[in-house]
Design an enzyme around this catalytic site. Structure first.
Site, PDB file in Angstrom:
ATOM      1  N   ASP A   1       0.873  -1.155   0.000  1.00  0.00           N
ATOM      2  CA  ASP A   1       0.000   0.000   0.000  1.00  0.00           C
ATOM      3  C   ASP A   1       0.924   1.224   0.000  1.00  0.00           C
ATOM      4  O   ASP A   1       2.136   1.110   0.219  1.00  0.00           O
ATOM      5  CB  ASP A   1      -0.942  -0.003   1.213  1.00  0.00           C
ATOM      6  CG  ASP A   1      -2.140   0.930   0.983  1.00  0.00           C
ATOM      7  OD1 ASP A   1      -2.068   1.767   0.065  1.00  0.00           O
ATOM      8  OD2 ASP A   1      -3.125   0.827   1.722  1.00  0.00           O
TER       9      ASP A   1
HETATM   10  C1  BGC Z   1      -4.973   3.364   0.220  1.00  0.00           C
HETATM   11  C2  BGC Z   1      -5.069   2.458  -0.986  1.00  0.00           C
HETATM   12  C3  BGC Z   1      -4.928   3.273  -2.236  1.00  0.00           C
HETATM   13  C4  BGC Z   1      -3.592   4.001  -2.195  1.00  0.00           C
HETATM   14  C5  BGC Z   1      -3.327   4.848  -3.417  1.00  0.00           C
HETATM   15  C6  BGC Z   1      -3.733   4.214   0.184  1.00  0.00           C
HETATM   16  O1  BGC Z   1      -3.790   5.175   1.175  1.00  0.00           O
HETATM   17  O2  BGC Z   1      -5.010   2.612   1.402  1.00  0.00           O
HETATM   18  O3  BGC Z   1      -6.272   1.766  -0.962  1.00  0.00           O
HETATM   19  O4  BGC Z   1      -5.049   2.455  -3.355  1.00  0.00           O
HETATM   20  O5  BGC Z   1      -3.570   4.849  -1.066  1.00  0.00           O
HETATM   21  O6  BGC Z   1      -4.154   5.941  -3.460  1.00  0.00           O
END
Ligand code: BGC
Length: 794
Positions: free
Chosen positions: A712
């Protein structure tokens, strides 16, 4: 017929047209891509996609109760209360929301377009007050978005007139809208305005029941909220429609149900309990550092059916229709690994409609403490005319009926009697005289030496592939050169670059507002012809600079119980991705609804892993049908937003395997996604992005995942307890978490700066090996090759 491109003024990437005003707040640093200064938009228009979005929202709507008040005749006079009639919530906030939709149809627009007999003076007054400086709905900012908007019922001058105008008409109704939203980085709160009604909403309901004949409550939420007040109002509330956060056409979809042009067929993907305190995870939620999953496998209906049946307000799978269906058994077969059940569904009512068949297995209650029953399969019918019948075939993996025994490291189908029920009708069963082992696996809680031995055994041999000096990726794409040989030729700098994204969100190497890119992110790789692949959020549609289709939230999609529809919708969305140059969609969100206050529940599907797993597979398949990749997330246990970057989910291996990993397992086995995103949190002390057992033992070795795993966005630092020299990126790569996204360890990176941790130990005793770098590069390049084959150039 496809409308095709309505308007295309896409000029390609330009730094100036693409300025991003990042908001810096908490752990959402640098993620607020929704406040874009976007001067030029392309618009992708497809009638098919637009129609699917509306249909998905309508087929997701759940009628929780109705005394016959619904559907309304079009000419029934209707007064609408509640400001969300104009300030409708279309989606939640954060990466699972924030899509620049081409248009948004709120409830008022939906009713008007349907030709409903709206009491306009009241509607217009709502519109005027909502737009006024004093009452305008606040937009909030990252992690501080509003859960609801304050009502202003007492300011409505036309309300008494509305009541008077409708008083004599028996067909009249008052629709009361209650809206809630939530988002990333912030859980809902056990407070008025979030989980509970506000005092103003209470007053509004009181006024409604006093002033109007029939009250229809419309819930515009991404999930559950306190509904105990429904019991208090009793018969004074005639009907309740859970309309969800249904995307750009939510208002029209709600009107479709209200006026009966769509016969509702949605069902609850979660159990609505009487009170918040009734949920088994109630006291183990929200602690930033550590969450004990004390309830084990007893999540959702698994808990309520067995341990608190009298605390259920609306059960999992509940949802009314305007017609009736009868189910009859049509035969059953069992093999060692699967169950096959045929049923006949007949529409015995007087309106056309669809229904979902939910196949449950009632489990023997001897042996381990386990749920009374579990969902094992589901299928939605086509629209059946009155009197029409459809044969529906369902199949399931017996693993869904088994119990995970930690001491035996095995999934076991316990001896005893099993009954199968389709929507409560007995449709088959079987008896086992002995326990049957379904699968034996590695224990996930081994002693450190044992884990180290397994990690050691997984370190690949040095490659014997010959160096092939300066060969290009085009040779790989054309089949002339094995990928292995190409990778063998890469320098350590090139290999390092393949283990991470370009560095930042909104990378200049991708279309504006992208979440990050990976692949040919440095010149030498680009010179060899390695393209970049672009990732964009998210579950509700493309969150980027462009105007993109906003679809119903994940929970709504699950409520449709319609995997075919979800697949078709995502195939169309893949075409939109193609149009905007996006390769990977950071979706679906697959975490289990462990607790109803989780801020991102709206992005996720359900409390049930089988529903979650098959829904996610439909998303993955749909995107793959359209030539694009999904990235199911967050693997695993991102079940609360509080402390999401540090929280340690303490969960038994049984609960992990039966509940929290099971949906991912189904998804991987059914649809083989190209990518998977790890979660921020720790699981039993180990961050997911360093978790060898999660990513290698289970995901790759047990389930056969062959794609690439990404983190993530940004990850926490860590040092390997097994290999003290390895930290951060080296620790991650040894576990086979292939990509650090968006690439730099810093949230603020504008240009990539290596933290040095990956290569620091290369070639030293116990350090990262070139073979490991090559393995990761291969995992990543395989995905690039699949997604970008036609764009590989030298
Ligand atoms: C989230 C993800 C997301 C990523 C990119 C993170 O903070 O948990 O689900 O895809 O950011 O935006």
């Amino acid at each position: 017929m496809e409308l095709g491109i309505l308007r295309s003024i896409k000029t390609g990437f330009s730094r100036t047209a693409n300025r991003v005003t990042d908001k810096v707040a908490g752990s959402g640093l640098g993620q607020e891509l929704n406040t874009l200064d976007s001067s030029a938009h392309a618009a992708y228009g497809s009638e098919k996609l637009t129609a699917l979005v509306r249909r998905a929202a309508a087929d997701a709507g759940v009628i929780l109760k109705s005394d016959g008040a619904l559907p309304l005749p079009l000419n029934a006079p209707v007064a609408v209360l509640g400001r969300c009639q104009c300030d409708w919530f279309f989606v939640g906030y954060g990466s699972g929301g924030n899509v620049h939709a081409p248009y948004k149809t709120n409830l008022l627009d939906g009713i008007r377009k349907a030709g409903g007999n709206l009491y306009e003076p009241l509607a217009k007054e709502y519109e005027a007050l909502s737009a006024s400086k004093r009452f305008r709905a606040e937009a909030g900012f990252w992690g501080h978005w509003p859960f609801s908007h304050p009502e202003f019922t007492e300011r409505l001058k036309t309300l008494p007139e509305a009541a008077k105008a409708l008083a004599d008409d028996e067909s009249s109704a008052c629709i009361v809208v209650i809206g809630r939203a939530s988002g990333e980085d912030r859980d809902l709160k056990p407070e008025k305005g979030s989980w509970y009604l506000t005092d103003e909403e209470r007053r509004m309901l009181d006024i409604a029941v006093k002033s109007f004949r029939r009250i229809i409550v419309l819930l515009n939420t991404g999930g559950l909220m306190d509904l105990s007040w429904l019991e208090e109002y009793g018969d004074r509330i005639s009907a309740v429609l859970l309309a969800w956060l249904g995307g750009q056409d939510s208002g029209s979809a709600a009107a479709d149900i209200i006026y009966g042009s769509v016969n509702p067929s949605g069902r609850l993907p979660d159990t609505a309990a009487k009170t918040l305190e009734d949920y088994p995870s109630f006291s183990d939620f929200g602690n930033k550092k550590r969450t004990d999953y004390r309830e084990g496998v007893f999540v959702g209906y698994r808990y309520f059916d067995k341990k608190a049946p009298d605390r259920v307000l609306f059960p999992f799978g509940h949802g009314l229709s305007y017609t009736d269906f009868e189910i009859a058994p049509g035969g059953m077969a069992r093999t060692r690994s699967g169950l096959f059940v045929a049923v006949k569904v007949k529409n015995t009512g007087s309106r056309p409609g669809r229904t979902s068949v939910l196949l449950r297995a009632l489990l023997p209650q001897s042996g381990a403490d386990k749920p009374l029953s579990v969902l094992v399969a589901f299928r939605k019918t086509r629209e059946l005319a009155p009197g029409e019948e459809q044969a529906v075939n369902l199949s399931c993996d017996v693993k869904s009926l088994s119990v995970f025994y930690e001491d035996r490291h095995a999934f076991v189908l316990e001896k005893g009697e099993y009954f199968l029920e389709a929507n409560g009708v007995h449709v088959g069963g079987f008896t086992l005289c002995e326990d049957e082992t379904v699968e034996t696996v590695h224990s996930l809680s081994p002693a450190r030496e044992e884990l180290r031995a397994r990690i050691e055994a997984a370190i690949p041999e040095e490659s014997m592939a010959p160096r092939t000096v300066d060969r290009s990726f085009a040779d790989v794409a054309s089949g002339k050169l094995p990928l292995e040989y190409f990778v063998a030729d890469l320098s350590k700098t090139e290999l390092e670059a393949l283990t991470r994204g370009h560095g930042m969100m909104n990378s200049p190497l991708g279309p504006g507002g992208n979440a990050g890119v990976f692949g040919g992110v440095i010149k030498p790789l680009k010179d060899r012809g390695v393209p970049v692949a672009t990732c964009c959020d998210g579950p509700a549609g493309l969150r980027m600079k462009e105007v993109c289709t906003l679809i119903p939230c994940g929970t709504a999609l699950a409520a449709s119980f319609d995997t075919e529809l979800v697949e078709a919708l995502h195939e169309e969305l893949a075409h939109e991705m193609e149009f905007f140059g996006v390769d990977v969609r950071l979706a679906p969100g697959m975490n289990i609804h462990r607790h109803p206050l989780c801020g991102r529940n709206f992005e996720y599907f359900s409390e049930d892993p089988v529903l979650t797993g098959y829904m996610a597979s439909a998303v993955v398949r749909g995107l793959a049908d359209g030539g694009k990749a999904a990235c199911p997330k967050h693997f695993a246990c991102n079940n609360q937003e509080a402390g999401r970057n540090v929280n340690d989910a303490r969960v038994s291996e049984r609960a992990l395997r039966e509940i929290y990993l099971r949906g991912f397992e189904i998804c991987v086995k059914e649809s083989m996604p190209d990518l998977i995103m790890t979660s921020y949190n720790k699981i039993n002390g180990i961050y997911s992005h360093y978790n060898f057992d999660l990513v290698t033992t289970v995901l790759r070795n047990e389930w056969g995942f062959e794609g690439a795993v990404m983190t993530d966005w940004w990850m926490k630092h860590g040092r390997s307890p097994e290999y003290k020299k390895l930290r951060d990126n080296a620790y991650r790569v040894r576990s086979q978490v292939d990509l650090l996204m968006p690439g730099d360890m810093s949230h603020f990176a504008k240009d990539y700066r290596s933290d040095g941790t990956l290569l620091a130990t290369l070639g030293t005793e116990g350090g990262i090996t070139r073979a490991e770098l090559m393995r990761t590069a291969k995992n990543v390049l395989k995905v690039i090759l699949k997604l970008k084959k036609n764009e590989v150039r030298v």
